[in-house]
Design a protein around this motif. Structure first.
Motif, PDB file in Angstrom:
ATOM      1  N   SER A 165       0.965  -1.469   0.093  1.00  0.00           N
ATOM      2  CA  SER A 165      -0.262  -0.260  -0.049  1.00  0.00           C
ATOM      3  C   SER A 165       1.132   1.046   0.009  1.00  0.00           C
ATOM      4  O   SER A 165       0.328   2.579   0.076  1.00  0.00           O
ATOM      5  N   LEU A 166       2.168   1.362   0.063  1.00  0.00           N
ATOM      6  CA  LEU A 166       3.024   2.419  -0.407  1.00  0.00           C
ATOM      7  C   LEU A 166       4.066   2.253  -1.657  1.00  0.00           C
ATOM      8  O   LEU A 166       3.862   3.613  -2.000  1.00  0.00           O
ATOM      9  N   THR A 167       3.705   1.181  -1.861  1.00  0.00           N
ATOM     10  CA  THR A 167       5.162   0.093  -2.866  1.00  0.00           C
ATOM     11  C   THR A 167       5.156   0.438  -3.823  1.00  0.00           C
ATOM     12  O   THR A 167       5.020  -0.414  -5.303  1.00  0.00           O
ATOM     13  N   PHE A 168       3.805   0.231  -4.045  1.00  0.00           N
ATOM     14  CA  PHE A 168       2.624  -0.687  -4.935  1.00  0.00           C
ATOM     15  C   PHE A 168       3.536  -2.052  -5.787  1.00  0.00           C
ATOM     16  O   PHE A 168       3.053  -2.217  -7.370  1.00  0.00           O
ATOM     17  N   GLU A 169       3.776  -2.966  -5.944  1.00  0.00           N
ATOM     18  CA  GLU A 169       4.428  -3.823  -6.505  1.00  0.00           C
ATOM     19  C   GLU A 169       3.141  -5.456  -5.955  1.00  0.00           C
ATOM     20  O   GLU A 169       2.202  -5.138  -4.732  1.00  0.00           O
ATOM     21  N   PHE A 170       3.073  -5.348  -7.497  1.00  0.00           N
ATOM     22  CA  PHE A 170       1.813  -6.135  -7.689  1.00  0.00           C
ATOM     23  C   PHE A 170       2.182  -7.885  -7.458  1.00  0.00           C
ATOM     24  O   PHE A 170       3.294  -8.152  -7.866  1.00  0.00           O
ATOM     25  N   GLN A 171       1.994  -9.375  -6.481  1.00  0.00           N
ATOM     26  CA  GLN A 171       1.754 -10.085  -6.407  1.00  0.00           C
ATOM     27  C   GLN A 171       1.671 -11.626  -7.204  1.00  0.00           C
ATOM     28  O   GLN A 171       0.464 -11.058  -7.553  1.00  0.00           O
ATOM     29  N   ALA A 290       9.826  11.268 -11.469  1.00  0.00           N
ATOM     30  CA  ALA A 290      10.629   9.986 -11.966  1.00  0.00           C
ATOM     31  C   ALA A 290       9.900   9.006 -12.071  1.00  0.00           C
ATOM     32  O   ALA A 290      10.098   7.985 -13.224  1.00  0.00           O
ATOM     33  N   ARG A 291       8.896   8.164 -11.577  1.00  0.00           N
ATOM     34  CA  ARG A 291       7.630   7.183 -11.966  1.00  0.00           C
ATOM     35  C   ARG A 291       7.159   7.334 -11.308  1.00  0.00           C
ATOM     36  O   ARG A 291       6.343   7.510 -10.344  1.00  0.00           O
ATOM     37  N   VAL A 292       5.870   6.611 -11.880  1.00  0.00           N
ATOM     38  CA  VAL A 292       4.571   6.464 -11.357  1.00  0.00           C
ATOM     39  C   VAL A 292       4.478   4.876 -11.247  1.00  0.00           C
ATOM     40  O   VAL A 292       4.036   4.529 -11.535  1.00  0.00           O
ATOM     41  N   LEU A 293       3.546   4.878  -9.991  1.00  0.00           N
ATOM     42  CA  LEU A 293       3.176   3.096  -9.395  1.00  0.00           C
ATOM     43  C   LEU A 293       1.518   3.435  -9.295  1.00  0.00           C
ATOM     44  O   LEU A 293       1.025   3.417  -8.683  1.00  0.00           O
ATOM     45  N   HIS A 294       0.931   3.119 -10.579  1.00  0.00           N
ATOM     46  CA  HIS A 294       0.147   2.882 -11.092  1.00  0.00           C
ATOM     47  C   HIS A 294       0.267   1.651 -11.886  1.00  0.00           C
ATOM     48  O   HIS A 294       0.490   2.172 -13.373  1.00  0.00           O
ATOM     49  N   PRO A 295      -0.814   0.473 -11.508  1.00  0.00           N
ATOM     50  CA  PRO A 295      -0.849  -0.895 -12.332  1.00  0.00           C
ATOM     51  C   PRO A 295      -1.328  -0.576 -13.392  1.00  0.00           C
ATOM     52  O   PRO A 295      -1.226  -1.306 -14.345  1.00  0.00           O
ATOM     53  N   TRP A 306      -1.669  -7.145 -12.705  1.00  0.00           N
ATOM     54  CA  TRP A 306      -2.351  -6.425 -12.703  1.00  0.00           C
ATOM     55  C   TRP A 306      -3.632  -6.826 -14.277  1.00  0.00           C
ATOM     56  O   TRP A 306      -4.566  -7.346 -13.267  1.00  0.00           O
ATOM     57  N   LYS A 307      -3.374  -6.472 -14.813  1.00  0.00           N
ATOM     58  CA  LYS A 307      -3.987  -7.350 -16.400  1.00  0.00           C
ATOM     59  C   LYS A 307      -4.762  -8.691 -15.983  1.00  0.00           C
ATOM     60  O   LYS A 307      -5.354  -8.741 -16.202  1.00  0.00           O
ATOM     61  N   ARG A 308      -3.581  -9.673 -15.769  1.00  0.00           N
ATOM     62  CA  ARG A 308      -4.213 -11.148 -16.223  1.00  0.00           C
ATOM     63  C   ARG A 308      -5.619 -11.535 -14.364  1.00  0.00           C
ATOM     64  O   ARG A 308      -5.345 -11.749 -15.000  1.00  0.00           O
ATOM     65  N   ASP A 309      -5.351 -10.163 -13.688  1.00  0.00           N
ATOM     66  CA  ASP A 309      -5.780 -11.245 -12.404  1.00  0.00           C
ATOM     67  C   ASP A 309      -7.028 -10.645 -11.617  1.00  0.00           C
ATOM     68  O   ASP A 309      -7.659 -10.507 -11.609  1.00  0.00           O
TER      69      ASP A 309
END
Ligand code: PLP
Length: 406
Positions: A165-171, A290-295, A306-309
């Protein structure tokens, strides 16, 4: 509970409106009144004993701590949305994290926790669980099926939070769940970001789903509440017993407030999603960023997962600013110039929020190496054009294209 609950083949928006209420049992009133109470009276000893033996999801009420009409309605709705056998509501999202961990772990057990977890979840692992003889290994959130290599003979639980919820990695939830299942390990996921509308972990093999109902599901920043949904009876019973034995409780006012929020969740999320994507795309075009963390952006490293699940993205995303020579001062000018973004924790309400956080000191498995400031935006229900012009003026006010904390 009521005839509407049986219509589970209906689309989710219809279920959100019609499930978990029974006007005929409420003199025709649309919503169930709030049932405040501790003691429940029984007409006979037989009735009292039958209530004690009964399932708390369906039997007579026994005592306010175990269930009341409002908590039962909310639990029925949540279990149905997630496709679980039952839910347990508790007083906060954090209690919804701790209860299933304490339910499934014993002294001598090993826990695998994602390195992207919510801060207080990390504190639980580092400060409380070791006192009970439970060891935690933090793992790379992007490990996928390779988590198999970290599973030890005493590993009992793998905990996921997707996205962090801060760094937005999708597992890769299906891969992790499959690896866990093959080794008899229970999986738990914090699904607060997606809600069951945009991701249903049980359908991807997960055993226990945690929700901070405080966020989108209640949706108004006016209550704290959490829920645990279990895929099968054995997990549900363990979670319910642990919650009760620790005295966890969800107030009927809060259950009713949350159920009211759920009725409009589908339309609210659609607006959060559309506006957040508009703001995220605009931020991606800015020289300060520098970068946007939006899936939903192709530039996000987990866009394919993100697109798959997932079937949608909610209103919470991050961005990393370019490092700045004036560091914190300039960041402060930017944040304090914003008019429509409140500076504060939490998310999921109708209002837009922003927070700056520094995760560099807490990560252990996967260092966070970005030098610029990490911002998290919750995009509320305002007109996104007003939000973008607010951000534009704040960037101008802060007066530089280099704005991170350095
Ligand atoms: C991902 C996540 N899980 C759980 C929680 C805890 O929820 P609560 O604030 O209701 O305790 C939060 C709160 O911010 C969160 O962001």
């Amino acid at each position: 509970m009521d005839e509407c609950n049986t219509r589970s083949n209906k689309s989710i928006g219809t279920r959100l409106v019609h499930n978990a209420r029974n006007p005929r049992a409420q003199h025709g009133f649309v919503n169930t009144p709030i049932h405040r109470g501790s003691t429940v009276l029984f007409p006979t000893l037989d009735a009292l004993e039958a209530a004690v033996r009964a399932d708390t999801r369906t039997g007579s009420y026994i005592y306010g701590l175990m269930a009341n009409p409002n908590s039962r309605e909310l639990e029925a709705m949540l279990a149905q949305l997630d496709g679980g056998v039952g839910a347990v509501v508790v007083e906060s999202g954090l209690a919804a994290v701790s209860v299933p961990l304490l339910a499934m772990l014993c002294a001598g057990d090993h826990l695998l926790m994602t390195d992207s977890c919510y801060g207080p979840t990390r504190t639980l692992c580092n400060a409380i669980l070791p006192r009970m003889g439970i060891e935690t290994t933090f793992y790379d959130p992007r490990i996928g099926g390779a988590i198999d290599k970290l599973i030890r003979p005493n590993t009992r639980v793998i905990f996921m939070e997707s996205p962090g919820s801060l760094t937005f990695e999708f597992q890769d939830v299906p891969a992790i769940a499959a690896a866990a299942r093959a080794r008899g390990v229970t999986t738990i996921i914090d699904n607060s970001w997606a809600t069951p509308l945009y991701f249903r972990p049980i359908e991807h093999g997960v055993d226990i789903v945690v929700h901070a109902l405080t966020k989108y599901q209640s949706g108004n920043s006016d209550i704290l509440l959490g829920a645990i949904v279990a895929r099968d009876e054995s997990h549900w019973k363990r979670v319910k017993q642990t919650a009760e034995a620790h005295g966890h409780y969800a107030h009927p006012d809060d259950c009713s407030t949350c159920l009211r929020g759920l009725r409009s969740l589908e339309v609210r999320l659609a607006r959060h999603q559309a506006s957040a994507l508009e703001v995220a795309r605009w931020l991606e075009s800015r020289p300060e960023v520098a970068r946007v963390l939006h899936p939903a952006l192709a530039s996000h490293p987990d866009h394919a997962i993100w697109k798959r699940d997932f079937s949608g993205a909610t209103g919470l995303f991050g961005c990393v600013l370019k490092p700045s020579p004036r560091g914190r001062e300039q960041l402060k000018e930017f944040l304090e110039s914003l008019r429509f973004f409140g500076m504060g924790w939490s998310w999921g309400g109708f209002e837009s929020l922003v927070v700056a956080s520094d995760v560099r000191g807490s990560r252990v498995a996967t260092p966070w190496t970005d030098e610029g400031a990490l911002l998290r935006f919750q995009i509320g229900l305002e007109d996104p054009r007003d939000l973008i012009s607010d951000l534009e003026s704040a960037f101008a006010q802060a007066g530089s294209v280099h704005l991170g904390q350095g």
